[in-house]
Design an enzyme around this catalytic site. Structure first.
Site, PDB file in Angstrom:
ATOM      1  N   LYS A  87       0.874  -1.179   0.000  1.00  0.00           N
ATOM      2  CA  LYS A  87       0.000   0.000   0.000  1.00  0.00           C
ATOM      3  C   LYS A  87       0.899   1.213   0.000  1.00  0.00           C
ATOM      4  O   LYS A  87       1.811   1.313   0.818  1.00  0.00           O
ATOM      5  CB  LYS A  87      -0.903   0.023   1.228  1.00  0.00           C
ATOM      6  CG  LYS A  87      -1.731   1.329   1.286  1.00  0.00           C
ATOM      7  CD  LYS A  87      -2.845   1.263   2.306  1.00  0.00           C
ATOM      8  CE  LYS A  87      -2.462   1.887   3.613  1.00  0.00           C
ATOM      9  NZ  LYS A  87      -3.651   2.169   4.469  1.00  0.00           N
ATOM     10  N   SER A 219      -6.057  11.616  16.860  1.00  0.00           N
ATOM     11  CA  SER A 219      -4.645  11.895  16.556  1.00  0.00           C
ATOM     12  C   SER A 219      -3.970  12.588  17.731  1.00  0.00           C
ATOM     13  O   SER A 219      -3.127  13.461  17.545  1.00  0.00           O
ATOM     14  CB  SER A 219      -4.532  12.696  15.257  1.00  0.00           C
ATOM     15  OG  SER A 219      -5.639  13.516  15.059  1.00  0.00           O
ATOM     16  N   MET A 239      -6.827   2.676  18.734  1.00  0.00           N
ATOM     17  CA  MET A 239      -6.644   2.574  17.290  1.00  0.00           C
ATOM     18  C   MET A 239      -5.955   3.795  16.676  1.00  0.00           C
ATOM     19  O   MET A 239      -5.531   3.754  15.527  1.00  0.00           O
ATOM     20  CB  MET A 239      -8.009   2.387  16.616  1.00  0.00           C
ATOM     21  CG  MET A 239      -8.796   1.201  17.118  1.00  0.00           C
ATOM     22  SD  MET A 239      -7.906  -0.359  17.045  1.00  0.00           S
ATOM     23  CE  MET A 239      -7.657  -0.540  15.287  1.00  0.00           C
ATOM     24  N   THR A 241      -3.149   5.542  17.760  1.00  0.00           N
ATOM     25  CA  THR A 241      -1.699   5.691  17.887  1.00  0.00           C
ATOM     26  C   THR A 241      -0.972   4.788  16.901  1.00  0.00           C
ATOM     27  O   THR A 241      -0.882   3.574  17.097  1.00  0.00           O
ATOM     28  CB  THR A 241      -1.267   5.380  19.341  1.00  0.00           C
ATOM     29  OG1 THR A 241      -1.930   6.310  20.197  1.00  0.00           O
ATOM     30  CG2 THR A 241       0.229   5.531  19.516  1.00  0.00           C
TER      31      THR A 241
END
Ligand code: NAD
Length: 341
Positions: A87, A219, A239, A241
């Site tokens: 990706k 974030s 989820m 970090t």
């Protein structure tokens, strides 16, 4: 000698001579890729990672010195699923002024038998779907069966995907939410309404006092949740970090919780566990790859009082797993387009 399933997988990766390389657009990904397929793909790849039959290769992430962009790629090979690729993309902060998503990514899949390019798959929608599938897998395997209240810390882009996937894992009766930017909360509240679930905006402490399962998807660069706020029996999926320096929960929480992760190497360096490891509150050997729980080789939750914490750092193999399924589905439904190199 390849097993039957390997031969089938190799066949699947072969490029039909009359068709060429398949292209699966963002729009087609949204049409073909459902949450159940994403859940299975992510659960399978976590299992393969724990068996050492799937490997993530070193991640590249660089500031390119143009457009304030962070560019990188995550690659890997899943020998069980016979999925090879990468990706590529990153974060372009100025995109929002161009009416584009700041996070941009594309998945490139190769035939593991020949090295030929197999598919190009839009990666933006799939990133959200695979990240939601990751926390959902953690809830399915680690949360108490009688969990009733889901706490959402974060109400940005990923949060609606997280909410939709999480509520399919337990019979939740209520959603409580806290977000740093309160103006974003109505979007998440609208999804809860659509799902027929009561939704309440609360303080962080009140959220922890009520929630049986908590998802953090922000974030943030400092702890938003204190250790002493968490009640016994809670499952927390951290989820947000995914970078050195980010943090969502008190590092001391990891010393009282049973800690699980998607990938140990990322967990201790750029995941939520980085701080507890740096402060020597826990050791690497205290962290259990969730694939071990899926495979039955390590225990998951062992009591109703235990606090379980999943450090979902996000690995390239998750992207490849869902992209491979999306490509297969798009091809089978006649929704892929093709080109030859
Ligand atoms: P977004 O920009 O749409 O939302 C950001 C969220 O963080 C919002 O809820 C915002 O209010 C909150 N936030 C911003 N600054 C904050 C602060 N200082 N303190 C507390 N909260 C703050 O981003 P998104 O696409 O929803 O992604 C959220 C996070 O998830 C990001 O950190 C992203 O890197 C991460 N992410 C992780 C994975 C993974 O696999 N683990 C995958 C995708 C994204």
């Amino acid at each position: 000698m390849m097993s039957d399933s390997k031969e089938n997988q190799s066949q699947k990766n072969a490029i039909p001579a009359n068709k060429g390389v398949s292209v699966v657009s963002e729009a087609v990904c949204q049409q073909v890729m459902g949450r159940a397929d994403a859940f299975t793909a992510v659960e399978n790849v976590f299992s393969a990672m724990a068996k050492n039959t799937a490997y993530n290769f070193p991640v590249i992430r660089e500031a390119i010195g143009h457009a304030d962009a962070l560019y990188g790629f995550k690659s890997g090979f899943d020998r069980d699923g016979m999925v090879l690729g990468l990706k590529s993309g990153g974060y372009w902060p100025g995109n929002v002024q161009k009416d584009l998503t700041n996070h941009q990514s594309t998945v490139i899949l190769f035939n593991p038998d020949t090295g030929q390019l197999r598919s190009l798959v839009g990666g933006n929608y799939l990133t959200a779907v695979r990240t939601a599938a990751s926390s959902a897998v953690s809830i399915a395997h680690l949360a108490r069966k009688d969990s009733k209240v889901l706490g959402m810390v974060g109400a940005g882009h990923q949060s609606t995907f997280q909410l939709r996937a999480a509520v399919e894992q337990r019979d939740f009766e209520k959603i409580v939410c806290w977000n740093f930017h309160p103006e974003q909360i109505p979007k998440l509240a609208a999804v809860a309404k659509e799902l027929g679930l009561p939704f309440e905006s609360v303080t962080r402490e009140a959220l922890c006092a009520q929630a049986d399962v908590i998802i953090t998807i922000t974030s943030a660069f400092e702890a938003l949740i204190e250790k002493d706020w968490i009640k016994p029996g809670t499952h927390i999926a951290c989820m947000g970090t995914d970078t050195v320096g980010k943090q969502e929960v008190d590092a001391k929480l990891l010393s009282v919780a049973k800690v699980f992760t998607d990938e140990l190497a990322q967990s201790i360096t750029l995941g939520e566990a980085q701080h507890a490891i740096a402060q020597k509150l826990i050791q690497q050997s205290d962290i259990v790859p969730i694939g071990e729980v899926i495979n039955g080789t390590k225990a998951g939750r062992t009591s109703a009082e235990e606090i379980t914490l999943f450090d979902g750092t996000g690995v390239g193999l998750q992207d490849l797993a869902v992209a491979s399924v999306a490509a297969e589905l798009a091809e089978a439904k006649g929704q892929a387009t093709y080109f030859t190199l």
